[in-house]
Design a protein around this motif. Sequence first.
Motif, PDB file in Angstrom:
ATOM      1  N   ARG A   1      10.990  -6.594  47.702  1.00  0.00           N
ATOM      2  CA  ARG A   1      11.664  -7.778  48.254  1.00  0.00           C
ATOM      3  C   ARG A   1      12.441  -7.413  49.524  1.00  0.00           C
ATOM      4  NH1 ARG A   1      12.692  -8.634  42.777  1.00  0.00           N
ATOM      5  NH2 ARG A   1      14.853  -7.917  43.020  1.00  0.00           N
ATOM      6  N   SER A   2      13.062  -6.239  49.525  1.00  0.00           N
ATOM      7  CA  SER A   2      13.798  -5.777  50.697  1.00  0.00           C
ATOM      8  C   SER A   2      12.856  -5.609  51.893  1.00  0.00           C
ATOM      9  CB  SER A   2      14.490  -4.451  50.370  1.00  0.00           C
ATOM     10  OG  SER A   2      15.041  -3.876  51.516  1.00  0.00           O
TER      11      SER A   2
ATOM     12  N   VAL B   1       6.617   4.283  50.489  1.00  0.00           N
ATOM     13  CA  VAL B   1       8.024   3.964  50.734  1.00  0.00           C
ATOM     14  C   VAL B   1       8.682   3.424  49.469  1.00  0.00           C
ATOM     15  CG1 VAL B   1       9.566   2.412  52.006  1.00  0.00           C
ATOM     16  CG2 VAL B   1       7.755   3.655  53.211  1.00  0.00           C
ATOM     17  N   MET B   2       7.996   2.541  48.772  1.00  0.00           N
ATOM     18  CA  MET B   2       8.557   1.973  47.547  1.00  0.00           C
ATOM     19  C   MET B   2       8.801   3.052  46.496  1.00  0.00           C
ATOM     20  SD  MET B   2       6.352  -1.554  47.252  1.00  0.00           S
ATOM     21  CE  MET B   2       7.002  -1.960  45.633  1.00  0.00           C
ATOM     22  N   VAL B   3       7.820   3.911  46.300  1.00  0.00           N
ATOM     23  CA  VAL B   3       7.950   4.971  45.288  1.00  0.00           C
ATOM     24  C   VAL B   3       9.035   5.957  45.706  1.00  0.00           C
ATOM     25  CG1 VAL B   3       6.757   6.904  44.174  1.00  0.00           C
ATOM     26  CG2 VAL B   3       5.621   4.681  44.385  1.00  0.00           C
ATOM     27  N   ALA B   4       9.112   6.303  46.982  1.00  0.00           N
ATOM     28  CA  ALA B   4      10.139   7.237  47.447  1.00  0.00           C
ATOM     29  C   ALA B   4      11.542   6.687  47.176  1.00  0.00           C
ATOM     30  CB  ALA B   4       9.960   7.529  48.937  1.00  0.00           C
ATOM     31  N   ALA B   5      11.734   5.396  47.404  1.00  0.00           N
ATOM     32  CA  ALA B   5      13.043   4.794  47.143  1.00  0.00           C
ATOM     33  C   ALA B   5      13.389   4.864  45.655  1.00  0.00           C
ATOM     34  CB  ALA B   5      13.056   3.343  47.629  1.00  0.00           C
ATOM     35  N   VAL B   6      12.414   4.578  44.803  1.00  0.00           N
ATOM     36  CA  VAL B   6      12.664   4.641  43.358  1.00  0.00           C
ATOM     37  C   VAL B   6      12.925   6.081  42.924  1.00  0.00           C
ATOM     38  CG1 VAL B   6      11.647   4.254  41.072  1.00  0.00           C
ATOM     39  CG2 VAL B   6      11.498   2.484  42.827  1.00  0.00           C
ATOM     40  N   LEU B   7      12.211   7.028  43.492  1.00  0.00           N
ATOM     41  CA  LEU B   7      12.462   8.433  43.152  1.00  0.00           C
ATOM     42  C   LEU B   7      13.877   8.850  43.545  1.00  0.00           C
ATOM     43  CD1 LEU B   7       9.071  10.092  44.139  1.00  0.00           C
ATOM     44  CD2 LEU B   7       9.913   9.594  41.837  1.00  0.00           C
TER      45      LEU B   7
ATOM     46  N   LEU C   1       4.612  -9.560  55.539  1.00  0.00           N
ATOM     47  CA  LEU C   1       4.179  -8.262  55.026  1.00  0.00           C
ATOM     48  C   LEU C   1       2.729  -8.299  54.565  1.00  0.00           C
ATOM     49  CD1 LEU C   1       4.730  -5.325  54.197  1.00  0.00           C
ATOM     50  CD2 LEU C   1       5.618  -6.211  52.021  1.00  0.00           C
ATOM     51  N   ALA C   2       2.345  -9.282  53.774  1.00  0.00           N
ATOM     52  CA  ALA C   2       0.972  -9.345  53.251  1.00  0.00           C
ATOM     53  C   ALA C   2      -0.049  -9.426  54.376  1.00  0.00           C
ATOM     54  CB  ALA C   2       0.826 -10.529  52.299  1.00  0.00           C
ATOM     55  N   THR C   3       0.251 -10.201  55.404  1.00  0.00           N
ATOM     56  CA  THR C   3      -0.653 -10.325  56.549  1.00  0.00           C
ATOM     57  C   THR C   3      -0.772  -8.995  57.284  1.00  0.00           C
ATOM     58  OG1 THR C   3      -0.082 -12.652  56.788  1.00  0.00           O
ATOM     59  CG2 THR C   3      -1.085 -11.583  58.697  1.00  0.00           C
ATOM     60  N   GLN C   4       0.355  -8.333  57.476  1.00  0.00           N
ATOM     61  CA  GLN C   4       0.342  -7.039  58.172  1.00  0.00           C
ATOM     62  C   GLN C   4      -0.434  -5.995  57.376  1.00  0.00           C
ATOM     63  OE1 GLN C   4       1.565  -8.325  61.407  1.00  0.00           O
ATOM     64  NE2 GLN C   4       1.611  -6.099  61.342  1.00  0.00           N
ATOM     65  N   VAL C   5      -0.243  -5.984  56.054  1.00  0.00           N
ATOM     66  CA  VAL C   5      -0.962  -5.017  55.219  1.00  0.00           C
ATOM     67  C   VAL C   5      -2.458  -5.311  55.263  1.00  0.00           C
ATOM     68  CG1 VAL C   5      -1.317  -4.232  52.838  1.00  0.00           C
ATOM     69  CG2 VAL C   5       1.000  -4.450  53.750  1.00  0.00           C
ATOM     70  N   ALA C   6      -2.827  -6.593  55.237  1.00  0.00           N
ATOM     71  CA  ALA C   6      -4.242  -6.959  55.311  1.00  0.00           C
ATOM     72  C   ALA C   6      -4.853  -6.481  56.636  1.00  0.00           C
ATOM     73  CB  ALA C   6      -4.406  -8.471  55.163  1.00  0.00           C
ATOM     74  N   ALA C   7      -4.032  -6.446  57.686  1.00  0.00           N
ATOM     75  CA  ALA C   7      -4.497  -5.972  58.993  1.00  0.00           C
ATOM     76  C   ALA C   7      -4.420  -4.444  59.104  1.00  0.00           C
ATOM     77  CB  ALA C   7      -3.681  -6.619  60.108  1.00  0.00           C
ATOM     78  N   GLY C   8      -3.841  -3.806  58.095  1.00  0.00           N
ATOM     79  CA  GLY C   8      -3.766  -2.344  58.084  1.00  0.00           C
ATOM     80  C   GLY C   8      -2.570  -1.741  58.804  1.00  0.00           C
ATOM     81  N   ASP C   9      -1.568  -2.556  59.126  1.00  0.00           N
ATOM     82  CA  ASP C   9      -0.393  -2.058  59.846  1.00  0.00           C
ATOM     83  C   ASP C   9       0.881  -2.668  59.280  1.00  0.00           C
ATOM     84  OD1 ASP C   9       1.140  -0.702  61.696  1.00  0.00           O
ATOM     85  OD2 ASP C   9       0.827  -2.174  63.284  1.00  0.00           O
TER      86      ASP C   9
ATOM     87  N   TRP D   1      13.118  -1.869  39.863  1.00  0.00           N
ATOM     88  CA  TRP D   1      13.509  -1.214  41.112  1.00  0.00           C
ATOM     89  C   TRP D   1      12.419  -1.351  42.165  1.00  0.00           C
ATOM     90  CZ3 TRP D   1      15.604   3.966  38.669  1.00  0.00           C
ATOM     91  CH2 TRP D   1      16.848   3.711  38.069  1.00  0.00           C
ATOM     92  N   LEU D   2      11.168  -1.183  41.768  1.00  0.00           N
ATOM     93  CA  LEU D   2      10.057  -1.362  42.707  1.00  0.00           C
ATOM     94  C   LEU D   2      10.046  -2.787  43.248  1.00  0.00           C
ATOM     95  CD1 LEU D   2       7.278   0.604  40.799  1.00  0.00           C
ATOM     96  CD2 LEU D   2       8.224   1.225  43.045  1.00  0.00           C
ATOM     97  N   ASP D   3      10.261  -3.762  42.381  1.00  0.00           N
ATOM     98  CA  ASP D   3      10.325  -5.162  42.816  1.00  0.00           C
ATOM     99  C   ASP D   3      11.434  -5.358  43.842  1.00  0.00           C
ATOM    100  OD1 ASP D   3       8.253  -5.845  41.084  1.00  0.00           O
ATOM    101  OD2 ASP D   3       9.578  -6.681  39.546  1.00  0.00           O
TER     102      ASP D   3
END
Length: 122
Positions: free
Chosen positions: A36-37, A66-72, A49-57, A30-32
């Motif tokens: 992907r979404s 967000v991923m954990v909330a969706a799985v919960l 996404l990876a580039t944005q996360v590396a830039a902190g945004d 589910w996390l995967d």
Amino acid sequence: MATYAQATDVEVELGRLALSPAETAQWTAWLDRVERSIERRFTRVGLDLATQVAAGDPSTEDVQDVMVAAVLRKVANPTGTTSVTRSVDDATITTRHERDDSSDPLSVTPEEWEALLPAQTS
């Protein structure tokens, strides 16, 4: 395997360990799926996404949240049922389940997209 969140993050939020290796595998799948979404949405708006996360945004923690909330949401309501009505009549119990077939508990909510996507693209 999910990059930003793991099944152990789901365990922490739930306050319990996975009940079996199969449950751990399910949460990981589910996390995967959620990741992907998120990646697809970033790609659609012209971002990586990876580039944005590396830039902190967004931050790694924002994506993880967000991923954990969706799985919960999926753990709490695996079928996406939106209402349950029970009526008791002459010792007979009738249960009616209604669900919105377009509602996927693993979907990222509009508020979560707002937290993830940079302001100019949301």
